[in-house]
Design a protein around this motif. Structure first.
Motif, short mmCIF file in Angstrom:
data_model
loop_
_atom_site.label_atom_id
_atom_site.label_comp_id
_atom_site.label_asym_id
_atom_site.label_seq_id
_atom_site.Cartn_x
_atom_site.Cartn_y
_atom_site.Cartn_z
N TYR A 50 43.15 38.14 43.99
CA TYR A 50 42.13 37.34 44.67
C TYR A 50 41.31 38.19 45.64
O TYR A 50 40.31 37.70 46.17
CB TYR A 50 42.80 36.20 45.46
CG TYR A 50 43.30 35.05 44.64
CD1 TYR A 50 42.45 33.99 44.30
CD2 TYR A 50 44.61 35.00 44.20
CE1 TYR A 50 42.91 32.91 43.57
CE2 TYR A 50 45.09 33.92 43.46
CZ TYR A 50 44.23 32.88 43.15
OH TYR A 50 44.69 31.82 42.42
N ARG A 51 41.75 39.38 45.94
CA ARG A 51 41.07 40.19 46.96
C ARG A 51 39.61 40.38 46.59
O ARG A 51 39.30 40.91 45.53
CB ARG A 51 41.78 41.54 47.13
CG ARG A 51 43.20 41.40 47.65
CD ARG A 51 43.90 42.73 47.81
NE ARG A 51 45.30 42.55 48.24
CZ ARG A 51 46.14 43.54 48.49
NH1 ARG A 51 45.74 44.79 48.37
NH2 ARG A 51 47.38 43.28 48.86
N SER A 52 38.72 39.96 47.45
CA SER A 52 37.30 39.92 47.11
C SER A 52 36.47 39.94 48.37
O SER A 52 36.89 39.43 49.42
CB SER A 52 37.00 38.64 46.30
OG SER A 52 35.61 38.48 46.09
N THR A 53 35.25 40.47 48.26
CA THR A 53 34.30 40.41 49.37
C THR A 53 33.51 39.10 49.36
O THR A 53 32.71 38.86 50.25
CB THR A 53 33.32 41.59 49.33
OG1 THR A 53 32.61 41.58 48.08
CG2 THR A 53 34.05 42.92 49.49
N ARG A 54 33.68 38.28 48.30
CA ARG A 54 33.18 36.90 48.24
C ARG A 54 31.66 36.81 48.33
O ARG A 54 31.10 35.93 48.98
CB ARG A 54 33.82 36.04 49.35
CG ARG A 54 35.35 36.05 49.32
CD ARG A 54 35.96 35.21 50.43
NE ARG A 54 35.70 33.80 50.25
CZ ARG A 54 34.89 33.07 51.00
NH1 ARG A 54 34.25 33.65 52.03
NH2 ARG A 54 34.71 31.80 50.77
N ASN A 55 30.98 37.71 47.65
CA ASN A 55 29.52 37.71 47.68
C ASN A 55 28.93 36.92 46.50
O ASN A 55 29.63 36.58 45.55
CB ASN A 55 28.99 39.15 47.66
CG ASN A 55 29.35 39.90 48.92
OD1 ASN A 55 30.22 40.76 48.92
ND2 ASN A 55 28.71 39.56 50.02
N ILE A 56 27.62 36.68 46.58
CA ILE A 56 26.93 35.87 45.57
C ILE A 56 25.71 36.64 45.07
O ILE A 56 24.90 37.14 45.87
CB ILE A 56 26.48 34.52 46.16
CG1 ILE A 56 27.70 33.72 46.63
CG2 ILE A 56 25.66 33.74 45.14
CD1 ILE A 56 27.33 32.51 47.45
N PHE A 57 25.60 36.74 43.76
CA PHE A 57 24.44 37.36 43.11
C PHE A 57 23.58 36.26 42.51
O PHE A 57 24.03 35.51 41.64
CB PHE A 57 24.91 38.34 42.03
CG PHE A 57 23.79 38.96 41.22
CD1 PHE A 57 22.91 39.84 41.80
CD2 PHE A 57 23.64 38.66 39.87
CE1 PHE A 57 21.88 40.42 41.06
CE2 PHE A 57 22.63 39.23 39.13
CZ PHE A 57 21.75 40.12 39.72
N GLN A 58 22.34 36.16 42.99
CA GLN A 58 21.38 35.17 42.49
C GLN A 58 20.45 35.85 41.49
O GLN A 58 19.76 36.82 41.82
CB GLN A 58 20.56 34.60 43.65
CG GLN A 58 19.74 33.38 43.29
CD GLN A 58 20.60 32.13 43.18
OE1 GLN A 58 21.52 31.93 43.97
NE2 GLN A 58 20.30 31.28 42.20
N VAL A 59 20.42 35.35 40.27
CA VAL A 59 19.64 35.96 39.19
C VAL A 59 18.19 35.50 39.27
O VAL A 59 17.90 34.31 39.40
CB VAL A 59 20.22 35.60 37.81
CG1 VAL A 59 19.45 36.31 36.70
CG2 VAL A 59 21.70 35.95 37.73
N THR A 60 17.26 36.47 39.19
CA THR A 60 15.83 36.14 39.19
C THR A 60 15.17 36.43 37.85
O THR A 60 14.04 35.98 37.60
CB THR A 60 15.09 36.93 40.29
OG1 THR A 60 15.31 38.34 40.10
CG2 THR A 60 15.59 36.53 41.67
N ALA A 61 15.83 37.17 36.98
CA ALA A 61 15.29 37.43 35.64
C ALA A 61 16.40 38.00 34.77
O ALA A 61 17.33 38.66 35.26
CB ALA A 61 14.11 38.41 35.69
N ILE A 62 16.33 37.73 33.48
CA ILE A 62 17.17 38.39 32.48
C ILE A 62 16.25 38.97 31.43
O ILE A 62 15.40 38.26 30.87
CB ILE A 62 18.16 37.40 31.82
CG1 ILE A 62 19.13 36.83 32.85
CG2 ILE A 62 18.93 38.10 30.70
CD1 ILE A 62 20.08 35.78 32.27
#
Length: 462
Positions: free
Chosen positions: A279-291
């Motif tokens: 479970y060890r994690s920095t708990r960040n979020i990546f928001q996608v703007t294009a693929i």
């Protein structure tokens, strides 16, 4: 249903791309599955079972849901990794050092196949990508093969790295960043400015870019230049469509987006290189703007966990880098090897010793250079480092615990080590080199006798 063979036959691509590299492999180096495959667990099980049988082909198959071709286990074999640098296994260390000494800056091009198809907010859904779930305890589907491209907010220097990414929604991933890596330092400085950090996630570039992304180099080194040095030609880059970032023009997929500065959420567990889910994690979020992706793209997956592919991808750049630094300080060092049995935590050093104390000097230097290493053995240069039975034999016959061992407590380590305590670990060094003044010698055979024996074995087909 589209197979890898269909894609390679259709494009007939030459040059420096993932599909051109795959097209150059011998047919016996690729295991192509005939029937569509469910992505959950099966491909991981297949690669790990092949590994147990001593086999390491690239595995290609088609996703039953999306119909897209996938490849995995690309980095499961040292010979294939050496071929990425245009050399054989024995020459890879020198090829890597040459690339470090003679890097080639990338070049910008106007456009490239990675922009054949561009999906923007409103039309993109990351769930349409063939993303696998690898282990039973995984929190969901994960991208582990993406090379994250980020920039230093002060200097604009680029960094390539790997961070695990859990699919959370059509345009959202949970991310755990290595909290002692360069990208984490970048992120902290972007966050201090109150700004999200722009990131491009590259999937399926030429494998030299993957290797460069796994390298541990100085913060101001642009790993694209290292990849160019490996290929002996510059990496061609195109500008992203929605962020200020540059990505390989011939990559298969790119996810453009931002790691948010003001939001966190749980991510994991995930099967890590230690062989444990964490479970060890920095708990960040990546928001996608294009693929963006090529026409008929090939999705490259990396089997995570305690797989040869996962470990070799990271270990192959680390060995020549650390060896070079070690040899600068201790010229008597002749080799360095990280065994799979130790994940990234064990190392074997070879020396041609000329004075007592050199083995201990090399061991202490290794611990300073590589925070992952926590157990290391120094042996003489007659020991084949890649054979653990040889290293264990040296420990059995050239090592005494009361005089040839030392321990350093409470040293910075990798937090994914499940036995670590608050990000610290003990380091244990063993000097299994023979004394310079010794009254025994190793049993040896004449070279001619060994050559004759090998000839007999080859003739017998055994």
């Amino acid at each position: 249903m589209t197979t890898l063979q269909d894609v390679l036959a259709e494009t007939g691509e030459e040059g420096h791309s993932l599909r051109a590299f795959l097209a150059g492999l011998d047919s016996g180096d690729i295991l192509a599955l005939d029937e569509p495959v469910d992505l959950d667990f099966g491909p991981t099980a297949l690669v790990l079972e092949l590994e147990k049988a001593g086999r390491a082909p690239v595995v290609s198959f088609t996703d039953r849901v999306t119909g897209l071709p996938l490849v995995t286990n690309l980095f499961g074999d040292r010979k294939r990794i050496a071929a990425i640098a245009g050399t054989d296994q024995a020459g890879f260390r020198d090829a890597w050092i040459a690339a470090m000494e003679r890097p080639l800056p990338p070049v910008m091009v106007a456009d490239g196949p990675v922009h054949d198809h561009v999906m923007l907010p409103g039309s993109l859904d990351a769930a349409d990508l063939p993303i696998s779930r690898h282990f039973a305890a995984d929190a969901g589907r994960y991208i582990g093969s993406g090379v994250l491209v980020s920039k230093d907010p002060d200097t604009g220097a680029r960094n390539l790295s790997y961070q695990r990414m859990q699919l959370k929604g059509p345009d959202r991933f949970g991310v755990s960043m290595h909290s002692r890596g360069h990208i984490w330092d970048y992120y902290q400085r972007w966050k201090a400015r109150g700004r999200d950090m722009e990131v491009a996630v590259v999937i399926g570039p030429h494998p030299s870019v993957n290797l460069a992304g796994a390298a541990k180099v100085a913060m101001d080194v642009d790993e694209y230049e290292l990849a160019g040095g490996l290929m002996r030609r510059p990496v061609e880059l195109v500008r992203c469509r929605t962020i200020d970032m540059e990505v390989p023009a011939n990559a298969e997929f790119v996810l453009e987006g931002r790691i948010l500065a003001d939001a966190e959420e749980d991510e994991g567990p995930y099967g890590e290189y230690t062989g444990y889910s964490t479970y060890r994690s920095t708990r960040n979020i990546f928001q996608v703007t294009a693929i963006t992706h090529r026409s008929t793209p090939v999705f490259h997956d990396i089997i995570p966990g305690y797989s040869a592919e996962h470990l070799l991808l990271s270990r192959s750049p680390r060995e020549p880098y650390v060896f070079r630094r070690l040899k600068e300080a201790v010229p008597q060092v002749t080799g360095l090897f990280y065994p799979k049995s130790g994940t990234h935590f064990h190392a074997y050093i070879g020396l041609k010793k000329t004075a007592e104390g050199q083995a201990r000097q090399a061991l202490m230097m290794l611990f300073g250079l590589d925070p992952y290493a926590k157990f290391a053995v120094a042996v003489d240069d007659d020991i084949e480092l890649a054979r653990e039975d040889e290293v264990l034999w040296a420990m059995a016959t050239r090592f005494q615990a009361d005089t040839d061992m030392f321990m350093v407590p409470n040293v910075l380590c990798n937090r994914l080590d499940p036995s670590s305590r608050d990000g610290m670990s003990a380091k244990l060094g063993l000097d299994a080199t023979a004394p310079l003044e010794w009254d025994v010698e190793r049993n040896e055979l004449p070279d001619a006798a060994i050559a004759w024996a090998r000839e007999q074995i080859n003739r017998s087909g055994m």
